[in-house]
Design a protein around this motif. Structure first.
Motif, short mmCIF file in Angstrom:
data_model
loop_
_atom_site.label_atom_id
_atom_site.label_comp_id
_atom_site.label_asym_id
_atom_site.label_seq_id
_atom_site.Cartn_x
_atom_site.Cartn_y
_atom_site.Cartn_z
N PHE A 126 0.82 -1.21 0.00
CA PHE A 126 0.00 0.00 0.00
C PHE A 126 0.86 1.26 0.00
CE2 PHE A 126 -3.02 -3.11 1.56
CZ PHE A 126 -4.23 -2.71 1.01
N ASP A 127 2.02 1.18 0.60
CA ASP A 127 2.93 2.33 0.65
C ASP A 127 4.36 1.81 0.82
OD1 ASP A 127 4.40 4.62 1.13
OD2 ASP A 127 2.94 5.49 2.51
N PRO A 128 5.16 1.81 -0.25
CA PRO A 128 6.52 1.27 -0.15
C PRO A 128 7.37 1.96 0.91
CG PRO A 128 5.89 1.55 -2.45
CD PRO A 128 4.81 2.19 -1.63
N ALA A 129 7.03 3.21 1.26
CA ALA A 129 7.81 3.93 2.28
C ALA A 129 7.60 3.35 3.67
CB ALA A 129 7.44 5.41 2.26
N LEU A 130 6.67 2.42 3.83
CA LEU A 130 6.42 1.80 5.13
C LEU A 130 7.07 0.43 5.25
CD1 LEU A 130 2.64 2.72 5.55
CD2 LEU A 130 4.64 3.90 6.52
N ASP A 131 7.93 0.08 4.33
CA ASP A 131 8.62 -1.21 4.39
C ASP A 131 9.44 -1.29 5.68
OD1 ASP A 131 9.37 -3.72 3.44
OD2 ASP A 131 11.19 -2.92 2.53
N GLY A 132 9.30 -2.39 6.41
CA GLY A 132 10.02 -2.55 7.66
C GLY A 132 9.36 -1.90 8.85
N TYR A 133 8.07 -1.59 8.72
CA TYR A 133 7.37 -0.94 9.83
C TYR A 133 7.38 -1.83 11.07
CZ TYR A 133 4.48 2.86 11.56
OH TYR A 133 4.03 3.97 12.26
N TRP A 134 7.35 -1.21 12.22
CA TRP A 134 7.49 -1.83 13.55
C TRP A 134 8.93 -2.24 13.82
CZ3 TRP A 134 3.52 -0.19 15.98
CH2 TRP A 134 2.26 -0.17 15.38
N GLY A 135 9.87 -1.84 12.94
CA GLY A 135 11.28 -1.98 13.26
C GLY A 135 11.93 -3.25 12.77
N SER A 136 11.28 -3.98 11.85
CA SER A 136 11.88 -5.23 11.36
C SER A 136 11.38 -5.54 9.96
CB SER A 136 11.53 -6.39 12.29
OG SER A 136 12.04 -7.61 11.79
N ASP A 137 12.27 -6.13 9.16
CA ASP A 137 11.88 -6.62 7.85
C ASP A 137 11.12 -7.94 7.94
OD1 ASP A 137 13.04 -4.47 6.51
OD2 ASP A 137 14.99 -5.47 6.37
N SER A 138 11.18 -8.58 9.09
CA SER A 138 10.46 -9.83 9.32
C SER A 138 9.05 -9.52 9.83
CB SER A 138 11.19 -10.68 10.36
OG SER A 138 10.35 -11.70 10.86
N LEU A 139 8.04 -9.99 9.09
CA LEU A 139 6.67 -9.77 9.54
C LEU A 139 6.37 -10.52 10.83
CD1 LEU A 139 4.73 -9.83 6.14
CD2 LEU A 139 5.38 -7.84 7.51
N ASP A 140 7.03 -11.63 11.06
CA ASP A 140 6.84 -12.36 12.31
C ASP A 140 7.36 -11.54 13.50
OD1 ASP A 140 5.69 -14.57 11.07
OD2 ASP A 140 7.62 -15.56 10.78
N THR A 141 8.53 -10.95 13.33
CA THR A 141 9.08 -10.10 14.39
C THR A 141 8.21 -8.87 14.58
OG1 THR A 141 11.32 -10.86 13.90
CG2 THR A 141 11.11 -8.82 15.13
N ALA A 142 7.75 -8.28 13.48
CA ALA A 142 6.87 -7.10 13.58
C ALA A 142 5.59 -7.44 14.34
CB ALA A 142 6.54 -6.59 12.18
N ALA A 143 5.04 -8.62 14.08
CA ALA A 143 3.83 -9.04 14.80
C ALA A 143 4.11 -9.16 16.29
CB ALA A 143 3.32 -10.36 14.25
N ASP A 144 5.28 -9.65 16.67
CA ASP A 144 5.63 -9.74 18.09
C ASP A 144 5.67 -8.35 18.73
OD1 ASP A 144 5.89 -12.50 17.89
OD2 ASP A 144 8.08 -12.44 17.64
N VAL A 145 6.22 -7.39 18.00
CA VAL A 145 6.29 -6.01 18.51
C VAL A 145 4.88 -5.46 18.71
CG1 VAL A 145 7.05 -3.66 17.99
CG2 VAL A 145 8.53 -5.60 17.42
N VAL A 146 4.01 -5.69 17.74
CA VAL A 146 2.63 -5.20 17.84
C VAL A 146 1.93 -5.80 19.05
CG1 VAL A 146 0.37 -5.32 16.72
CG2 VAL A 146 2.38 -4.70 15.38
#
Length: 382
Positions: A188-208
């Motif tokens: 939806f927005d390439p500028a948001l790649d790596g949101y929540w501080g990780s390129d891993s979506l699994d790690t990002a989900a843990d942060v959330v």
């Protein structure tokens, strides 16, 4: 009724086959919360060229929201569907929030609070936090539920998950009411790649999950727009009791909203603006326990949604405005920032076909006439 439409092999005669979904007035759904993310209508006499401040047709913009409310849907205002970061400037955003919130029945509105008043470039975490606070205050002053939008500036400024926790913990502490968090995928927005501080979506989900668990009393829910049903369900299963998962999955919404018998997603969807009568009818059927009708109404809208949100996904706003024009909710096919050029004529022709087959061309005669006008402008005499 038929017309000539562009196809891969040239022009083909297309005969309309869809039966428009019945129009009517609906009460809000009882079993799900459902927000339609609404677009803005450009003033056809305004200078809405790329980079210019938005000039909005307020009459038709607000009339479209009244249409959504009449169908029992709530409105998600000033979100990416309204071209935040793609043509809608901060001054116009503030006015949009105030005007829309003033008309919302029974508080059925949530509004995006982000950081897009910041100029392009790098900013400190304190500047990003201050920008969020300014927009959060606008939402609260308008009496609307805040949606803490994913921020390009925060994505650029943060060095890792701890920076996200720091900013969001602060903002949630400042909010006077529970907010909706917002996870917008890079499609939806390439500028948001790596949101929540990780390129891993699994790690990002843990942060959330860690963030929500630490602030559960201040989080109404989280809107997830990753276009990945299994990942959404996995996150939904980890949320603490009372925190909602608002699906932003415009590919898989029927199954996610229906749920698995134990859990379901609520909805905060751009596609609901395009298929509003069908969404209202399907949600009423779900309320009534009529799952056959729910599936029958929603099923033909999914190919349309996948067309509108096809790559590059961030140009989906063009399809939303295109259908609003075909259905008579705005006088012209123009958009702020000149974004009506974001999709090709063949792409729009396929959108027309699928909208007909989904029954969401509410006035087929008008839609045919308007698409013929568009073909003539494109140099096609059909």
């Amino acid at each position: 009724m038929e017309l000539k439409l562009p196809s891969q092999s040239g022009l083909e005669t297309y005969r309309l086959i869809g039966e428009p979904v019945a129009q009517g007035t609906y009460a809000p759904a009882r079993s799900r919360l459902a927000f339609a993310a609404a677009h803005v209508v450009a003033d056809p006499l305004g200078d809405n060229s790329p980079g210019a401040p938005a000039v909005i047709d307020w009459e038709h913009t607000l009339e479209f929201r009244r249409h959504l409310w009449s169908l029992g849907l709530s409105v998600a205002e000033a979100m990416d569907t309204a071209q935040r970061g793609m043509g809608l400037d901060w001054a116009s955003t503030q006015e949009l929030i105030r005007r829309s919130a003033a008309e919302a029945p029974d508080g059925r509105i949530a509004v995006g609070a982000g950081t897009d008043q910041l100029a392009a470039g790098n900013h400190s975490l304190s500047a990003v936090t201050a920008a969020y606070e300014e927009q959060l205050a606008i939402a609260e002053d308008a009496g609307a539920q805040p949606i803490l939008m994913a921020s390009r500036a925060l994505c650029a400024a943060a060095s890792g998950p701890d920076d996200y926790r720091k900013v969001y913990d602060h903002l949630l502490g400042k909010s006077s009411r529970p907010v909706i968090l917002h996870w917008l995928g890079s499609m939806f927005d390439p500028a948001l790649d790596g949101y929540w501080g990780s390129d891993s979506l699994d790690t990002a989900a843990d942060v959330v999950i860690e963030l929500i668990n630490a602030n559960a009393d201040k989080v109404d829910g989280i809107k997830v727009s990753l276009l990945d049903a299994s990942r959404e369900v996995a996150l939904r299963n980890r949320l603490p009791e009372g925190v909602r998962l608002y699906t932003g999955d415009d590919f898989n919404y029927p199954e996610l909203i229906r749920g698995d018998g134990d859990q379901h997603s609520d909805a905060l969807l751009g596609i609901f603006a395009a298929i509003a009568p069908a969404a209202a009818a399907a949600l009423k059927a779900l309320d009534d326990g009529d799952l056959d009708t729910y599936e029958r109404v929603f099923a033909p809208t999914v190919p349309l949604a996948r067309q509108i949100f096809s790559a590059p996904t961030y140009y989906y706003k063009t399809g939303i405005a295109f259908l609003a024009w075909l259905n008579g909710y705005q006088p012209g096919f123009t958009m702020v920032g000149g974004l009506q050029t974001g999709r090709s004529l063949p792409h729009l022709a396929e959108t027309f076909r699928l909208a007909d087959q989904a029954g969401v061309l509410t006035n087929p005669e008008l839609a045919v006439d308007r698409f013929r006008q568009l073909l003539r402008v494109g140099g096609i005499d059909a």
